[in-house]
Scaffold this motif. Structure first.
Motif, short mmCIF file in Angstrom:
data_model
loop_
_atom_site.label_atom_id
_atom_site.label_comp_id
_atom_site.label_asym_id
_atom_site.label_seq_id
_atom_site.Cartn_x
_atom_site.Cartn_y
_atom_site.Cartn_z
N LEU A 1 38.84 24.29 61.21
CA LEU A 1 38.82 25.19 60.05
C LEU A 1 38.35 26.59 60.43
O LEU A 1 38.78 27.57 59.83
CB LEU A 1 37.92 24.60 58.95
N VAL A 2 37.46 26.68 61.41
CA VAL A 2 37.06 28.00 61.90
C VAL A 2 38.27 28.73 62.47
O VAL A 2 38.38 29.95 62.37
CB VAL A 2 35.95 27.86 62.97
N LEU A 3 39.21 27.97 63.04
CA LEU A 3 40.43 28.53 63.59
C LEU A 3 41.56 28.56 62.56
O LEU A 3 42.71 28.86 62.90
CB LEU A 3 40.88 27.73 64.81
N SER A 4 41.22 28.24 61.29
CA SER A 4 42.20 28.21 60.18
C SER A 4 43.32 27.21 60.44
O SER A 4 44.46 27.41 60.01
CB SER A 4 42.79 29.61 59.94
N LYS A 5 43.00 26.11 61.10
CA LYS A 5 43.99 25.05 61.34
C LYS A 5 43.79 23.94 60.30
O LYS A 5 43.22 22.88 60.58
CB LYS A 5 43.84 24.50 62.77
N TRP A 6 44.28 24.18 59.11
CA TRP A 6 44.11 23.23 58.01
C TRP A 6 44.93 21.97 58.21
O TRP A 6 44.63 20.93 57.63
CB TRP A 6 44.46 23.91 56.69
N ASP A 7 45.97 22.04 59.01
CA ASP A 7 46.77 20.85 59.25
C ASP A 7 45.97 19.79 60.01
O ASP A 7 46.22 18.59 59.88
CB ASP A 7 48.05 21.19 60.02
N VAL A 8 44.97 20.23 60.79
CA VAL A 8 44.12 19.27 61.49
C VAL A 8 43.29 18.48 60.48
O VAL A 8 43.12 17.26 60.60
CB VAL A 8 43.21 19.99 62.50
N LEU A 9 42.75 19.17 59.47
CA LEU A 9 41.99 18.49 58.42
C LEU A 9 42.84 17.42 57.75
O LEU A 9 42.40 16.28 57.56
CB LEU A 9 41.49 19.49 57.38
N MET A 10 44.08 17.76 57.40
CA MET A 10 44.94 16.80 56.73
C MET A 10 45.33 15.66 57.67
O MET A 10 45.55 14.53 57.24
CB MET A 10 46.17 17.50 56.18
N GLY A 11 45.42 15.95 58.96
CA GLY A 11 45.72 14.91 59.92
C GLY A 11 44.61 13.90 60.07
O GLY A 11 44.83 12.78 60.53
N PHE A 12 43.39 14.28 59.68
CA PHE A 12 42.24 13.37 59.74
C PHE A 12 41.83 12.90 58.35
O PHE A 12 40.72 12.39 58.17
CB PHE A 12 41.05 14.06 60.40
N SER A 13 42.69 13.07 57.36
CA SER A 13 42.34 12.72 55.98
C SER A 13 43.03 11.45 55.53
O SER A 13 44.17 11.18 55.92
CB SER A 13 42.71 13.87 55.03
N LEU A 14 42.34 10.69 54.70
CA LEU A 14 42.88 9.46 54.13
C LEU A 14 43.98 9.81 53.13
O LEU A 14 43.79 10.65 52.25
CB LEU A 14 41.77 8.69 53.44
N LEU A 15 45.12 9.16 53.27
CA LEU A 15 46.24 9.42 52.38
C LEU A 15 45.94 8.91 50.98
O LEU A 15 45.51 7.77 50.79
CB LEU A 15 47.50 8.73 52.92
N VAL A 16 46.16 9.78 49.99
CA VAL A 16 45.91 9.44 48.59
C VAL A 16 47.20 9.68 47.82
O VAL A 16 47.70 10.81 47.76
CB VAL A 16 44.77 10.29 47.98
N ASP A 17 47.75 8.64 47.24
CA ASP A 17 48.98 8.77 46.47
C ASP A 17 48.66 9.10 45.00
O ASP A 17 47.55 8.88 44.53
CB ASP A 17 49.78 7.46 46.53
N GLY A 18 49.67 9.59 44.32
CA GLY A 18 49.53 9.85 42.89
C GLY A 18 49.10 11.25 42.53
O GLY A 18 48.92 11.55 41.35
N GLY A 19 48.92 12.14 43.50
CA GLY A 19 48.57 13.52 43.19
C GLY A 19 47.18 13.71 42.61
O GLY A 19 46.92 14.69 41.91
N LYS A 20 46.25 12.79 42.90
CA LYS A 20 44.88 12.94 42.43
C LYS A 20 44.11 13.80 43.43
O LYS A 20 43.55 13.30 44.41
CB LYS A 20 44.22 11.56 42.27
N PHE A 21 44.08 15.10 43.17
CA PHE A 21 43.47 16.03 44.10
C PHE A 21 41.95 15.89 44.17
O PHE A 21 41.34 16.25 45.17
CB PHE A 21 43.84 17.46 43.74
N VAL A 22 41.33 15.39 43.10
CA VAL A 22 39.88 15.15 43.08
C VAL A 22 39.63 13.73 42.61
O VAL A 22 40.43 13.14 41.87
CB VAL A 22 39.15 16.15 42.16
#
Length: 230
Positions: free
Chosen positions: A112-133
């Motif tokens: 994130l310091v390097l503004s690589k947000w795709d890395v965050l999503m690559g390490f994130s648990l997949l959540v279906d249904g569009g529940k952002f929170v």
């Protein structure tokens, strides 16, 4: 006059000259960036983590002249020496036996310091249904279809606006707080974007990975009420 390519033998066309070797190195490094940014394998367990197709290389990287190639290579080597790039990770490098929860947090925050947000999503648990929170108001990065949507959402939410700005610095606070028989954890940290540090919490979960392994992923992120916009 017209440029004419000098005659070369068939054998010499297949030799790797220094310039061609530099081109291969740049292309291979760029490709590695795309692969490790999204991480994971193609097994059923890995589909729990958000993934995406590798992004095609820009044509000017391949078509640039020798001077451009060498300049790009020198720039990358200098960035590596300063720690401004992330070490590449493969499917065998992200299992729980190689990366603990704290390792995941540090790797993602450096991204994130390097503004690589795709890395965050690559390490994130997949959540279906569009529940952002979730029910506690914690952002679930794995619910967003693309990093741009995640950044846009954070910028529009006063509580998370400081996280969406380019992160300048972060500091881990205390040890990871484990729960649920050490299958979940929360890491507190201080995050600074433009001015002061603000509290940020990253929640992680231990999920099945591949056939016999497990992997730590980020389930949600929460920023406390001391965000500058509140």
């Amino acid at each position: 006059g017209k440029f004419r390519r000098p005659h070369t033998s068939l054998r010499s066309r297949f030799l790797l000259t220094p310039m061609r070797f530099a081109l291969v190195a740049v292309v291979a490094a760029a490709t590695a960036d795309q692969i490790r940014a999204w991480g994971g394998a193609s097994s059923p367990a890995s589909r729990l983590v958000r993934s995406a197709k590798p992004i095609a290389l820009r044509s000017h990287v391949v078509a640039g002249g020798d001077e451009d190639l060498m300049a790009s290579l020198r720039s990358r080597l200098e960035a590596d020496a300063k720690g401004d790039t992330l070490p590449p990770l493969g499917p065998d490098d992200v299992g729980a036996d190689c990366m603990g929860p704290t390792d995941v947090v540090e790797y993602v925050m450096k991204a994130l310091v390097l503004s690589k947000w795709d890395v965050l999503m690559g390490f994130s648990l997949l959540v279906d249904g569009g529940k952002f929170v979730d029910g506690r108001g914690q952002v679930q990065p794995g619910a967003f279809p693309h990093p741009d949507y995640l950044v846009k959402y954070l910028r529009e939410e006063p509580r998370y606006r400081s996280l969406s700005a380019p992160v300048q610095e972060f500091k881990l606070v205390g040890n990871l707080d484990l729960s649920n028989l050490s299958r979940q954890g929360t890491q507190k940290m201080l995050v600074r974007s433009d001015g002061d540090f603000f509290d940020c919490y990253i929640n992680l979960a231990l999920i099945p990975y591949r056939d016999t392994s497990k992997r730590w992923v980020i389930s949600s992120i929460y920023m406390s009420g001391n965000s500058p916009a509140i």
